[in-house]
Write a protein that holds these residues in place. Structure first.
Motif, PDB file in Angstrom:
ATOM      1  N   SER A  65      57.890  53.263  67.040  1.00 42.94           N
ATOM      2  CA  SER A  65      56.685  53.175  66.199  1.00 42.94           C
ATOM      3  C   SER A  65      56.984  52.543  64.844  1.00 42.94           C
ATOM      4  O   SER A  65      56.197  51.736  64.351  1.00 42.94           O
ATOM      5  CB  SER A  65      56.050  54.545  66.023  1.00 42.94           C
ATOM      6  N   ILE A  70      43.101  47.607  63.833  1.00 44.80           N
ATOM      7  CA  ILE A  70      42.860  49.003  63.416  1.00 44.80           C
ATOM      8  C   ILE A  70      42.672  49.872  64.656  1.00 44.80           C
ATOM      9  O   ILE A  70      43.300  50.928  64.797  1.00 44.80           O
ATOM     10  CB  ILE A  70      41.622  49.084  62.481  1.00 44.80           C
ATOM     11  N   ARG A 129      54.124  67.812  55.610  1.00 40.89           N
ATOM     12  CA  ARG A 129      53.413  66.661  56.178  1.00 40.89           C
ATOM     13  C   ARG A 129      51.938  66.634  55.786  1.00 40.89           C
ATOM     14  O   ARG A 129      51.376  65.569  55.557  1.00 40.89           O
ATOM     15  CB  ARG A 129      53.541  66.655  57.703  1.00 40.89           C
ATOM     16  N   LEU A 160      43.311  49.467  57.909  1.00 37.91           N
ATOM     17  CA  LEU A 160      44.493  48.963  58.623  1.00 37.91           C
ATOM     18  C   LEU A 160      45.732  49.765  58.176  1.00 37.91           C
ATOM     19  O   LEU A 160      46.523  50.218  59.010  1.00 37.91           O
ATOM     20  CB  LEU A 160      44.698  47.462  58.343  1.00 37.91           C
ATOM     21  N   GLY A 161      45.844  49.939  56.851  1.00 36.26           N
ATOM     22  CA  GLY A 161      46.962  50.734  56.320  1.00 36.26           C
ATOM     23  C   GLY A 161      46.918  52.162  56.853  1.00 36.26           C
ATOM     24  O   GLY A 161      47.931  52.709  57.291  1.00 36.26           O
ATOM     25  N   LEU A 162      45.721  52.731  56.868  1.00 35.18           N
ATOM     26  CA  LEU A 162      45.550  54.110  57.345  1.00 35.18           C
ATOM     27  C   LEU A 162      45.897  54.221  58.829  1.00 35.18           C
ATOM     28  O   LEU A 162      46.551  55.177  59.257  1.00 35.18           O
ATOM     29  CB  LEU A 162      44.103  54.557  57.102  1.00 35.18           C
ATOM     30  N   SER A 163      45.477  53.232  59.614  1.00 34.47           N
ATOM     31  CA  SER A 163      45.740  53.279  61.067  1.00 34.47           C
ATOM     32  C   SER A 163      47.246  53.173  61.336  1.00 34.47           C
ATOM     33  O   SER A 163      47.759  53.824  62.248  1.00 34.47           O
ATOM     34  CB  SER A 163      44.981  52.176  61.795  1.00 34.47           C
ATOM     35  N   ILE A 164      47.943  52.384  60.517  1.00 40.37           N
ATOM     36  CA  ILE A 164      49.400  52.247  60.700  1.00 40.37           C
ATOM     37  C   ILE A 164      50.084  53.580  60.368  1.00 40.37           C
ATOM     38  O   ILE A 164      50.974  54.040  61.084  1.00 40.37           O
ATOM     39  CB  ILE A 164      49.956  51.071  59.857  1.00 40.37           C
ATOM     40  N   ILE A 165      49.646  54.208  59.288  1.00 38.26           N
ATOM     41  CA  ILE A 165      50.219  55.504  58.909  1.00 38.26           C
ATOM     42  C   ILE A 165      49.896  56.559  59.979  1.00 38.26           C
ATOM     43  O   ILE A 165      50.759  57.357  60.365  1.00 38.26           O
ATOM     44  CB  ILE A 165      49.682  55.954  57.511  1.00 38.26           C
ATOM     45  N   PHE A 166      48.681  56.523  60.512  1.00 40.32           N
ATOM     46  CA  PHE A 166      48.271  57.438  61.593  1.00 40.32           C
ATOM     47  C   PHE A 166      49.179  57.230  62.809  1.00 40.32           C
ATOM     48  O   PHE A 166      49.643  58.185  63.435  1.00 40.32           O
ATOM     49  CB  PHE A 166      46.805  57.161  61.955  1.00 40.32           C
ATOM     50  N   PHE A 167      49.438  55.966  63.111  1.00 39.16           N
ATOM     51  CA  PHE A 167      50.294  55.603  64.239  1.00 39.16           C
ATOM     52  C   PHE A 167      51.701  56.191  64.059  1.00 39.16           C
ATOM     53  O   PHE A 167      52.290  56.738  64.991  1.00 39.16           O
ATOM     54  CB  PHE A 167      50.341  54.070  64.321  1.00 39.16           C
ATOM     55  N   ILE A 168      52.211  56.110  62.829  1.00 36.09           N
ATOM     56  CA  ILE A 168      53.543  56.650  62.540  1.00 36.09           C
ATOM     57  C   ILE A 168      53.526  58.179  62.655  1.00 36.09           C
ATOM     58  O   ILE A 168      54.415  58.780  63.244  1.00 36.09           O
ATOM     59  CB  ILE A 168      54.006  56.211  61.117  1.00 36.09           C
ATOM     60  N   PHE A 169      52.492  58.802  62.100  1.00 30.76           N
ATOM     61  CA  PHE A 169      52.413  60.260  62.116  1.00 30.76           C
ATOM     62  C   PHE A 169      52.263  60.830  63.522  1.00 30.76           C
ATOM     63  O   PHE A 169      52.964  61.755  63.892  1.00 30.76           O
ATOM     64  CB  PHE A 169      51.228  60.749  61.256  1.00 30.76           C
ATOM     65  N   THR A 170      51.335  60.266  64.299  1.00 32.76           N
ATOM     66  CA  THR A 170      51.078  60.836  65.623  1.00 32.76           C
ATOM     67  C   THR A 170      52.068  60.332  66.666  1.00 32.76           C
ATOM     68  O   THR A 170      52.461  61.072  67.559  1.00 32.76           O
ATOM     69  CB  THR A 170      49.653  60.513  66.100  1.00 32.76           C
ATOM     70  N   GLY A 171      52.459  59.083  66.543  1.00 32.51           N
ATOM     71  CA  GLY A 171      53.317  58.510  67.564  1.00 32.51           C
ATOM     72  C   GLY A 171      54.796  58.669  67.308  1.00 32.51           C
ATOM     73  O   GLY A 171      55.583  58.884  68.230  1.00 32.51           O
ATOM     74  N   GLY A 172      55.183  58.559  66.062  1.00 31.78           N
ATOM     75  CA  GLY A 172      56.611  58.471  65.779  1.00 31.78           C
ATOM     76  C   GLY A 172      57.270  59.741  65.288  1.00 31.78           C
ATOM     77  O   GLY A 172      58.421  59.999  65.600  1.00 31.78           O
ATOM     78  N   ILE A 173      56.543  60.541  64.493  1.00 35.29           N
ATOM     79  CA  ILE A 173      57.223  61.700  63.916  1.00 35.29           C
ATOM     80  C   ILE A 173      56.475  62.988  64.223  1.00 35.29           C
ATOM     81  O   ILE A 173      55.380  62.947  64.729  1.00 35.29           O
ATOM     82  CB  ILE A 173      57.437  61.562  62.398  1.00 35.29           C
ATOM     83  N   ALA A 201      60.628  57.438  70.153  1.00 36.39           N
ATOM     84  CA  ALA A 201      59.303  57.253  69.553  1.00 36.39           C
ATOM     85  C   ALA A 201      59.374  56.829  68.087  1.00 36.39           C
ATOM     86  O   ALA A 201      58.607  55.971  67.643  1.00 36.39           O
ATOM     87  CB  ALA A 201      58.516  58.553  69.671  1.00 36.39           C
ATOM     88  N   MET A 243      50.532  57.516  72.263  1.00 35.92           N
ATOM     89  CA  MET A 243      51.941  57.906  72.108  1.00 35.92           C
ATOM     90  C   MET A 243      52.076  59.423  71.988  1.00 35.92           C
ATOM     91  O   MET A 243      53.004  60.022  72.537  1.00 35.92           O
ATOM     92  CB  MET A 243      52.560  57.222  70.878  1.00 35.92           C
TER      93      MET A 243
END
Lengths: 88, 313
Positions: free
Chosen positions: B256, B31, A33, A75-88, B252, B41
């Motif tokens: 997400s 953002i 990761r 915006l792209g970075l924040s979405i990837i951050f959201f996936i990394f911290t929130g989803g996986i 999650a 989350m």
């Protein structure tokens, strides 16, 4: 759109190379990761630099355009951050 | 409502011929939203795993049915579910989570065979397939079938029994679902034709897509002493660590990824709409190229798919 694409073919070719290398390295970096985060951030930074340089070379760079590329990159970075911290 | 949507999605006089959604202030809000939502989350996942966490629809029953279906399609006999192999698979999964590794052999050298022996299964042939990050059983089976070494393991005539475990937990800080398949044959079940093909010595094989040439082949005799000590440790692990099963209210990963993909799709749609309308109306603006941003958002979409893809070894 097609007109613009052909006019700036070399620039878009470079963008495709940046994106393709970004996706391929991210695929090969899995399941590490940290390495994936590094490849994604590098690709996003290269996109922002590419966008700013593209406008600069064509003499149409303004402060507003620079901020726009930075914001889209973020915006792209924040979405990837959201996936990394929130989803996986 | 219609006016509001028009203002936010379509370039017109009221938004200075740039969809409001694409204005710097709104982009900044998005953002901020994604950064804060990610942190929120993460905190919720840690403190309230029953509300938000990783869950999957991978079931042992389905894995068994699908494995046997693939075997029957290849003209092979069905495998019977062996509780000892399932127990071995569960302890292997818990061991990976506890020691933070993702491999057939643990960093301290513990092989899959130690778990099998530890569960009381005396094998003639044994094999192991691992999968990680899949959300349903058919994806796991399809991924194994798509890899030569894993397919060979699943479709080997040397095996009579199978055991599965689906373990959810944090592996090196990443919430994930591990699927472990242990295959085996006891000395009694081994057929003469099998032993003729593969030799009669007790061997163990691990399946690994990338490290097939380094497939560990272990002679039981040579490792007898080591295995005995490790077996005891594994038995202790089995007794002390029952896998806790918490099924969260919200998955999650699905939540997400869906939210991120919806946001990207909306932005791409608005950029396309903005580009088409402005080109048709031939309005001169000093903004970035929408085409660049559309391509960039497409890249982010692709990267999300890559990040959420499961792996097998």
């Amino acid at each position: 759109m097609t007109k613009k694409l052909f006019k700036h073919l070399n620039y878009y070719l470079m963008l495709w190379i940046i994106f393709s290398v970004g996706v391929i390295t991210t695929v090969f970096a899995s399941p590490n990761r940290n390495l994936q985060i590094f490849t994604i951030i590098t690709t996003i930074i290269l996109y922002v630099i590419w966008g700013i340089l593209h406008h600069k070379i064509n003499h149409e760079l303004t402060r507003k355009i620079t901020i726009e590329y930075l914001l889209i990159g973020l915006l792209g970075l924040s979405i990837i951050f959201f996936i990394f911290t929130g989803g996986i | 409502m219609f006016k509001f949507l028009h203002h936010y999605l379509i370039p017109q006089t009221s938004n200075n011929y740039r969809a409001r959604l694409l204005h710097h202030k709104i982009l900044s809000l998005f953002i901020l939203f994604f950064f804060s939502a990610g942190i929120l989350m993460s905190v919720t996942k840690t403190n309230f795993p029953e509300v938000l966490g990783i869950s999957s629809d991978v079931s042992i029953d389905q894995l068994l049915v699908l494995t046997n279906q693939k075997r029957q399609e290849s003209g092979l006999g069905v495998l019977t579910l062996d509780q000892r192999l399932s127990q071995a698979a569960a302890s292997k999964g818990n061991d990976m989570l506890a020691k933070g590794y993702w491999a057939h052999i643990s960093p301290d050298g513990t092989t899959p065979w130690v778990f099998i022996k530890g569960a009381g299964y005396t094998y003639t042939y044994a094999g192991e397939n691992l999968a990680r990050g899949y959300t349903n059983s058919s994806d796991v089976i399809n991924a194994w079938m798509a890899s030569d070494s894993h397919r060979q393991n699943m479709l080997s005539g040397n095996y009579a029994n199978v055991g599965f475990a689906v373990v959810t937990g944090s592996l090196n800080g990443e919430e994930t679902v591990l699927v472990i398949e242990m295959l085996g044959t006891t000395a009694l079940a081994a057929t003469p034709s099998n032993t003729q093909n593969e030799g009669i010595t007790e061997v163990a094989q691990a399946s690994s897509e990338e490290t097939t040439p380094q497939t560990p082949v272990i002679s039981q005799e040579e490792n007898k002493e080591k295995i005995k000590v490790e077996e005891e440790e594994v038995k202790k692990t089995i007794a002390s660590k029952p896998a806790p099963e918490i099924r969260p209210l919200i998955n999650a990963e699905t939540f997400s990824s869906n939210l991120a993909q919806i946001a990207i799709t909306i932005f791409m749609f608005v950029f396309i709409l903005d580009m088409v309308i402005i080109e048709r109306k031939k309005i001169l603006r000093f903004v970035g190229h929408n085409l660049d941003h559309i391509m960039f958002l497409g890249l982010i979409f692709a990267l999300i798919l890559v990040l959420l893809k499961g792996y097998i070894i």
